[in-house]
Design a protein around this motif. Structure first.
Motif, PDB file in Angstrom:
ATOM      1  N   GLY A 158      -8.350   7.606   5.561  1.00 42.12           N
ATOM      2  CA  GLY A 158      -8.968   6.285   5.409  1.00 42.12           C
ATOM      3  C   GLY A 158      -8.829   5.685   4.013  1.00 42.12           C
ATOM      4  N   ARG A 167      -1.178   0.562  11.940  1.00 43.51           N
ATOM      5  CA  ARG A 167      -2.582   0.870  12.257  1.00 43.51           C
ATOM      6  C   ARG A 167      -3.493   0.501  11.070  1.00 43.51           C
ATOM      7  NH1 ARG A 167      -6.894   0.606  14.756  1.00 43.51           N
ATOM      8  NH2 ARG A 167      -8.367   2.317  14.476  1.00 43.51           N
ATOM      9  N   LYS A 214      -6.552  -2.092  11.076  1.00 40.84           N
ATOM     10  CA  LYS A 214      -7.924  -1.742  10.671  1.00 40.84           C
ATOM     11  C   LYS A 214      -8.445  -2.684   9.589  1.00 40.84           C
ATOM     12  CE  LYS A 214      -7.416   2.711   9.703  1.00 40.84           C
ATOM     13  NZ  LYS A 214      -7.911   4.007   9.211  1.00 40.84           N
ATOM     14  N   VAL A 271      -0.042   5.580  -0.187  1.00 41.57           N
ATOM     15  CA  VAL A 271      -0.969   6.686  -0.447  1.00 41.57           C
ATOM     16  C   VAL A 271      -0.128   7.953  -0.556  1.00 41.57           C
ATOM     17  CG1 VAL A 271      -2.818   8.083   0.601  1.00 41.57           C
ATOM     18  CG2 VAL A 271      -2.973   5.594   0.598  1.00 41.57           C
ATOM     19  N   ALA A 319      -6.151   4.277   2.358  1.00 41.83           N
ATOM     20  CA  ALA A 319      -5.465   2.973   2.264  1.00 41.83           C
ATOM     21  C   ALA A 319      -6.380   1.854   2.750  1.00 41.83           C
ATOM     22  CB  ALA A 319      -4.176   2.991   3.082  1.00 41.83           C
ATOM     23  N   THR A 320      -7.078   2.094   3.849  1.00 37.43           N
ATOM     24  CA  THR A 320      -7.940   1.058   4.412  1.00 37.43           C
ATOM     25  C   THR A 320      -9.082   0.743   3.446  1.00 37.43           C
ATOM     26  OG1 THR A 320      -7.416   1.970   6.582  1.00 37.43           O
ATOM     27  CG2 THR A 320      -9.229   0.401   6.488  1.00 37.43           C
ATOM     28  N   ASN A 340       6.804   1.934  11.621  1.00 34.77           N
ATOM     29  CA  ASN A 340       5.848   2.505  10.666  1.00 34.77           C
ATOM     30  C   ASN A 340       4.433   2.438  11.255  1.00 34.77           C
ATOM     31  OD1 ASN A 340       4.309   3.291   8.485  1.00 34.77           O
ATOM     32  ND2 ASN A 340       5.501   2.121   6.997  1.00 34.77           N
ATOM     33  N   LYS A 341       4.168   3.403  12.134  1.00 38.13           N
ATOM     34  CA  LYS A 341       2.934   3.348  12.930  1.00 38.13           C
ATOM     35  C   LYS A 341       1.685   3.463  12.058  1.00 38.13           C
ATOM     36  CE  LYS A 341       5.397   3.049  16.649  1.00 38.13           C
ATOM     37  NZ  LYS A 341       5.808   1.673  16.977  1.00 38.13           N
ATOM     38  N   ASN A 391      -4.161   9.769   6.164  1.00 38.95           N
ATOM     39  CA  ASN A 391      -5.063   9.801   7.329  1.00 38.95           C
ATOM     40  C   ASN A 391      -6.494  10.203   6.995  1.00 38.95           C
ATOM     41  OD1 ASN A 391      -2.896   8.998   8.901  1.00 38.95           O
ATOM     42  ND2 ASN A 391      -2.230  11.109   9.235  1.00 38.95           N
ATOM     43  N   LEU A 410       0.851  -1.205   0.000  1.00 38.24           N
ATOM     44  CA  LEU A 410       0.000   0.000   0.000  1.00 38.24           C
ATOM     45  C   LEU A 410       0.874   1.238   0.000  1.00 38.24           C
ATOM     46  CD1 LEU A 410      -2.202  -0.941   3.081  1.00 38.24           C
ATOM     47  CD2 LEU A 410      -2.858  -1.101   0.677  1.00 38.24           C
TER      48      LEU A 410
HETATM   49  C1  LIG Z   1       0.636   3.419   5.443  1.00 40.25           C
HETATM   50  C2  LIG Z   1      -0.196   4.278   4.498  1.00 40.25           C
HETATM   51  C3  LIG Z   1      -0.420   3.504   3.183  1.00 40.25           C
HETATM   52  C4  LIG Z   1      -1.533   4.586   5.160  1.00 40.25           C
HETATM   53  O1  LIG Z   1      -2.343   5.333   4.251  1.00 40.25           O
HETATM   54  P1  LIG Z   1      -3.601   6.190   4.758  1.00 40.25           P
HETATM   55  O2  LIG Z   1      -4.523   6.377   3.608  1.00 40.25           O
HETATM   56  O3  LIG Z   1      -3.128   7.386   5.470  1.00 40.25           O
HETATM   57  O4  LIG Z   1      -4.245   5.146   5.802  1.00 40.25           O
HETATM   58  P2  LIG Z   1      -5.605   5.276   6.622  1.00 40.25           P
HETATM   59  O5  LIG Z   1      -6.040   6.709   6.663  1.00 40.25           O
HETATM   60  O6  LIG Z   1      -6.559   4.268   6.055  1.00 40.25           O
HETATM   61  O7  LIG Z   1      -5.173   4.787   8.076  1.00 40.25           O
HETATM   62  C5  LIG Z   1      -4.037   5.341   8.717  1.00 40.25           C
HETATM   63  C6  LIG Z   1      -4.171   5.143  10.219  1.00 40.25           C
HETATM   64  O8  LIG Z   1      -2.882   5.310  10.818  1.00 40.25           O
HETATM   65  C7  LIG Z   1      -2.993   6.268  11.866  1.00 40.25           C
HETATM   66  N1  LIG Z   1      -1.696   6.916  12.003  1.00 40.25           N
HETATM   67  C8  LIG Z   1      -1.063   7.731  11.146  1.00 40.25           C
HETATM   68  N2  LIG Z   1       0.127   8.110  11.634  1.00 40.25           N
HETATM   69  C9  LIG Z   1       0.245   7.518  12.841  1.00 40.25           C
HETATM   70  C10 LIG Z   1       1.248   7.513  13.852  1.00 40.25           C
HETATM   71  N3  LIG Z   1       2.393   8.195  13.701  1.00 40.25           N
HETATM   72  N4  LIG Z   1       1.040   6.775  14.970  1.00 40.25           N
HETATM   73  C11 LIG Z   1      -0.098   6.067  15.137  1.00 40.25           C
HETATM   74  N5  LIG Z   1      -1.094   6.031  14.210  1.00 40.25           N
HETATM   75  C12 LIG Z   1      -0.917   6.755  13.092  1.00 40.25           C
HETATM   76  C13 LIG Z   1      -4.079   7.189  11.398  1.00 40.25           C
HETATM   77  O9  LIG Z   1      -4.587   7.972  12.452  1.00 40.25           O
HETATM   78  C14 LIG Z   1      -5.080   6.155  10.872  1.00 40.25           C
HETATM   79  O10 LIG Z   1      -5.741   5.481  11.906  1.00 40.25           O
HETATM   80  P3  LIG Z   1      -7.232   5.891  12.415  1.00 40.25           P
HETATM   81  O11 LIG Z   1      -8.142   5.773  11.226  1.00 40.25           O
HETATM   82  O12 LIG Z   1      -7.540   4.931  13.516  1.00 40.25           O
HETATM   83  O13 LIG Z   1      -7.158   7.323  12.889  1.00 40.25           O
HETATM   84  C15 LIG Z   1       0.524   5.647   4.200  1.00 40.25           C
HETATM   85  O14 LIG Z   1       0.888   6.229   5.422  1.00 40.25           O
HETATM   86  C16 LIG Z   1       1.736   5.511   3.309  1.00 40.25           C
HETATM   87  O15 LIG Z   1       1.630   5.544   2.082  1.00 40.25           O
HETATM   88  N6  LIG Z   1       2.932   5.336   3.922  1.00 40.25           N
HETATM   89  C17 LIG Z   1       4.164   5.143   3.148  1.00 40.25           C
HETATM   90  C18 LIG Z   1       4.222   3.777   2.495  1.00 40.25           C
HETATM   91  C19 LIG Z   1       4.016   2.650   3.507  1.00 40.25           C
HETATM   92  O16 LIG Z   1       4.537   2.697   4.598  1.00 40.25           O
HETATM   93  N7  LIG Z   1       3.256   1.626   3.114  1.00 40.25           N
HETATM   94  C20 LIG Z   1       2.855   0.535   4.002  1.00 40.25           C
HETATM   95  C21 LIG Z   1       3.470  -0.736   3.698  1.00 40.25           C
HETATM   96  S1  LIG Z   1       2.448  -2.065   4.384  1.00 40.25           S
END
Ligand SMILES: CC(C)(COP(=O)(O)OP(=O)(O)OC[C@H]1O[C@@H](n2cnc3c(N)ncnc32)[C@H](O)[C@@H]1OP(=O)(O)O)[C@@H](O)C(=O)NCCC(=O)NCCS
Length: 177
Positions: A108, A143, A147, A100, A110-111, A138-139, A106, A98
């Motif tokens: 929603g 998360r 979810k 985004v 990716a979810t 990678n918090k 943040n 994933l």
């Molecule tokens: C990981 C990633 C894909 C998430 O995308 P996104 O569209 O922001 O995801 P969502 O909005 O569906 O969910 C993110 C959740 O993480 C939480 N979050 C974000 N930063 C956070 C942090 N530092 N600590 C704790 N939680 C955190 C958000 O609050 C949210 O949770 P919530 O809905 O309970 O509030 C995006 O951050 C990204 O592209 N990261 C870089 C690439 C990567 O790491 N990919 C993952 C490989 S598996």
């Protein structure tokens, strides 16, 4: 193989997505993650062609995520066989990846996008399990996987790399009686 939810449309990655992927992949927020070097356009182009070919090979692959209303590109969801070299993970297991664009973090996305892909892969594509890998720092990713209902399975490393990854899995839901 278009997938549609309330807010999103996922379309198989295509050559017209190249500018978006080059820009997103080289954003400072993305490069801040471990093992992420800047990627020149030529490399992203090669990777994109691989994603397009994977659809022919496997019947699944990489989707570009679009906002349904504005048609803006917002991210990518990818299904990819793990390949060899991972401790405790068979090469044929399918990883969900994933990303985004930081502009849309943040909300929603990716979810929602990965949820669509999970349903599609367990129904249309007939997969029985997905795995996902991330690092413990990678918090946002941890998360998001939580979810999605993914369960932590353990840790793994690739033979080529010292980074330790957290491994998560999601099994195909049992059919309803
Ligand atoms: C990981 C990633 C894909 C998430 O995308 P996104 O569209 O922001 O995801 P969502 O909005 O569906 O969910 C993110 C959740 O993480 C939480 N979050 C974000 N930063 C956070 C942090 N530092 N600590 C704790 N939680 C955190 C958000 O609050 C949210 O949770 P919530 O809905 O309970 O509030 C995006 O951050 C990204 O592209 N990261 C870089 C690439 C990567 O790491 N990919 C993952 C490989 S598996």
């Amino acid at each position: 193989m278009e997938l549609v939810s309330e807010r999103l449309v996922l379309r198989p990655a295509s050559e017209s997505d190249l500018d978006f992927y080059v820009e997103m992949r080289n954003r400072p927020e993305i490069l801040a993650h471990p093992d992420q070097e800047p990627k020149p356009r030529s490399l992203v182009d090669r990777q994109l062609r691989g994603w397009i070919d994977r659809w022919q090979q496997h019947g699944f692959g990489t989707w570009t995520v679009f906002d349904r209303e504005s048609d803006e590109r917002q991210g990518r969801v990818e299904l990819d066989p793990m390949g060899a070299g991972w401790a405790g993970i068979s090469p044929g297991e399918i990883e969900v990846g994933l990303i985004v664009h930081p502009t849309y973090w943040n909300r929603g996305i990716a979810t929602e996008a990965a949820g669509l892909v999970a349903v599609d892969c367990f129904t249309r594509a007939g997969l029985i399990r997905l795995v996902a890998l991330t690092t413990s720092d990678n918090k946002a990713s941890l998360r998001t996987l939580e979810k999605l209902g993914m369960r932590r399975r353990g840790e793994s490393q690739h033979v080529s790399n010292a980074t330790t990854y957290e491994v998560f899995e999601l099994a195909r839901p049992a059919p309803r009686p």
